[in-house]
Structure formats: structure tokens, C-alpha cells
Write a protein that holds these residues in place. Sequence first.
Motif, PDB file in Angstrom:
ATOM      1  N   GLY A 153      55.709  40.417 -72.619  1.00  0.00           N
ATOM      2  CA  GLY A 153      56.860  40.834 -73.388  1.00  0.00           C
ATOM      3  C   GLY A 153      57.990  41.407 -72.558  1.00  0.00           C
ATOM      4  N   ASP A 154      59.163  41.451 -73.171  1.00  0.00           N
ATOM      5  CA  ASP A 154      60.364  41.987 -72.534  1.00  0.00           C
ATOM      6  C   ASP A 154      60.494  43.493 -72.711  1.00  0.00           C
ATOM      7  N   HIS A 155      60.090  43.998 -73.876  1.00  0.00           N
ATOM      8  CA  HIS A 155      60.445  45.361 -74.234  1.00  0.00           C
ATOM      9  C   HIS A 155      59.478  46.389 -73.649  1.00  0.00           C
ATOM     10  N   VAL A 156      60.013  47.209 -72.760  1.00  0.00           N
ATOM     11  CA  VAL A 156      59.229  48.285 -72.149  1.00  0.00           C
ATOM     12  C   VAL A 156      58.664  49.199 -73.227  1.00  0.00           C
ATOM     13  N   LEU A 157      59.497  49.575 -74.183  1.00  0.00           N
ATOM     14  CA  LEU A 157      59.076  50.496 -75.228  1.00  0.00           C
ATOM     15  C   LEU A 157      57.895  49.938 -76.013  1.00  0.00           C
ATOM     16  N   GLU A 158      57.963  48.671 -76.400  1.00  0.00           N
ATOM     17  CA  GLU A 158      56.870  48.075 -77.165  1.00  0.00           C
ATOM     18  C   GLU A 158      55.578  48.049 -76.364  1.00  0.00           C
ATOM     19  N   LYS A 159      55.674  47.717 -75.097  1.00  0.00           N
ATOM     20  CA  LYS A 159      54.476  47.693 -74.257  1.00  0.00           C
ATOM     21  C   LYS A 159      53.861  49.084 -74.160  1.00  0.00           C
ATOM     22  N   GLN A 160      54.698  50.089 -73.959  1.00  0.00           N
ATOM     23  CA  GLN A 160      54.185  51.449 -73.780  1.00  0.00           C
ATOM     24  C   GLN A 160      53.606  51.997 -75.075  1.00  0.00           C
ATOM     25  N   ILE A 161      54.249  51.719 -76.206  1.00  0.00           N
ATOM     26  CA  ILE A 161      53.701  52.180 -77.487  1.00  0.00           C
ATOM     27  C   ILE A 161      52.364  51.506 -77.763  1.00  0.00           C
ATOM     28  N   PHE A 162      52.293  50.194 -77.527  1.00  0.00           N
ATOM     29  CA  PHE A 162      51.030  49.481 -77.755  1.00  0.00           C
ATOM     30  C   PHE A 162      49.919  50.072 -76.891  1.00  0.00           C
ATOM     31  N   ALA A 163      50.201  50.308 -75.620  1.00  0.00           N
ATOM     32  CA  ALA A 163      49.179  50.849 -74.729  1.00  0.00           C
ATOM     33  C   ALA A 163      48.668  52.200 -75.232  1.00  0.00           C
TER      34      ALA A 163
END
Length: 260
Positions: A153-163
Motif C-alpha cells: 500500500g501507499d498510505h503510511v497511516l493505513e499501514k501503521q494503524i493496521f499493524a
Amino acid sequence: MNILFIGDIVGDRAVTELCSWLPGFRAERHVGLVVANAENCAPTGLGMAEAQVRELLAAGVDVITGGNHSWDSEESVKLLELPQVLRPLNIGAHISGRGLLRLDTPAGEVTVVNLADHSAMRSVKAIEDTFRPAYGAWRDADPRGLVLVDYHGDHVLEKQIFARAVDGVATAVLGTHSHEATIPLHVLPGGTGFVTEVGMTGPADGVQGFSYDILVKGLRETGDPFSGGIPGPSGGPVVLGAVLLETDGKRTVRVERITW
């Protein structure tokens, strides 16, 4: 168990160099599992090609993950039939390929899950319409044992929230797609290893591994960098973008960046 995760492999030269290095590294560092994102491994850098996929598997890659480029060619789509090759799970079940793989290892059962965010998949119009949020697909996936997630994915925020949302359940969440490695290497409080972007395995002198002259010309002359088409991989030196996870049971205890 030590697990090596290799970021987006761009082009056939990157495959060749990686495969000449991997067996020795795997033996030296006692690596029990190797996962590699290879959606760009074809000679053109777009999709997969059988010769390169077979070369990766023969050299010791156990699981190949993908993303938006997994459908770039008929050959790439055909390769999704291989049991070791994944594409994002959170698209329609009727789309070719699979997004989850369970395998037995000396350390027990391992589940590898391939997910993507909407920004990564929007270029694949026939598939975008079937997209569902990554967390919903994860929740329905029934991951078991040691669980690795390639989050494309592109979105840093989405990756960090998912993690953070899967901390303590997933062993590791490894970000791919942007090709530009992020510096911090995390072990979250629940024992989930997390890297926002693992980075690229490919030519370092281009843009995301691709030659840039045609793209720059298109931008300058038309305002659209892709007006002249997408060039092939750059001819410069190949770099490795990878991380090594040290796990204890289902938890990650250490993350190390591996590069050359």
C-alpha cells in the motif's frame, strides 16, 4: 526461527543477483523461511514471468507475494495458479489467484497473508471494483500459527494503524509497494514486527527501479509522465531491500535490515 522478507523485486537482473546471493545467506544466517514480493520481477518490470519466478523458487524463496502488478500480463496471471504465489486477499474471490497460504515449517505452522490498500489497487480497474478493506479480509481469514502479512500500500497511516490493530496476533506486518525503504524497524508491544516500507530489490538509479528519461520527457512536454509509456528497469547497480525477522514462537523479538 529466522525469516527473511524481501521487498519488491524489479526486473530480471535483480532476480539473478538476488538468487546468486540468497542460498549462501540463507545457510549463513539459518533462515527458516523466505518470502519475497515479486510482482515486478518480469524483464519489463511489469508483472511476473515464469523464468524469473522459477529462478526465485529454485534459489530458496518459499512464498512469493504480489500486488497491483500481479495481473499485468497473461503470463503473470497464469503464475497465480502456483501454490507458492499470492496476490492481495482483499479482492473478489472470483479473481484469479489466492491471498493466503498456510505451510508447515520446522517451527510449526505459518500463515502468509497478502493484503493491499485501495490506493495501491486503484490502477487495476477490473479488480478495483471488487476491493474490500484490508482489515475486514484479515478478520475473515482465520490466520493460524506464526502469521506474516505483506501489506501492499501507499498510505503510511493505513499501514501503521493496521499493524497496531493486529499487534499480538500477527507475527509481522511488512509494508511493500512504494519501493522506498523507511528507516524505523519496530517490534510493537504485543510482539508484532513492523516495517512501514521494506523497500525495493532492484536498480537504484531509476524511479522505483525504472528508467526515468521517458517519464521525465513526458512530464516536461505534456504534463503527463506516462504519455510516452512505461520504460523498463534501469541499468544501474542493483540494491537489496529486505528485513530479517528473529521470531520466538509467534512473536517477533528482533528486526534487522538487510541490504547491499
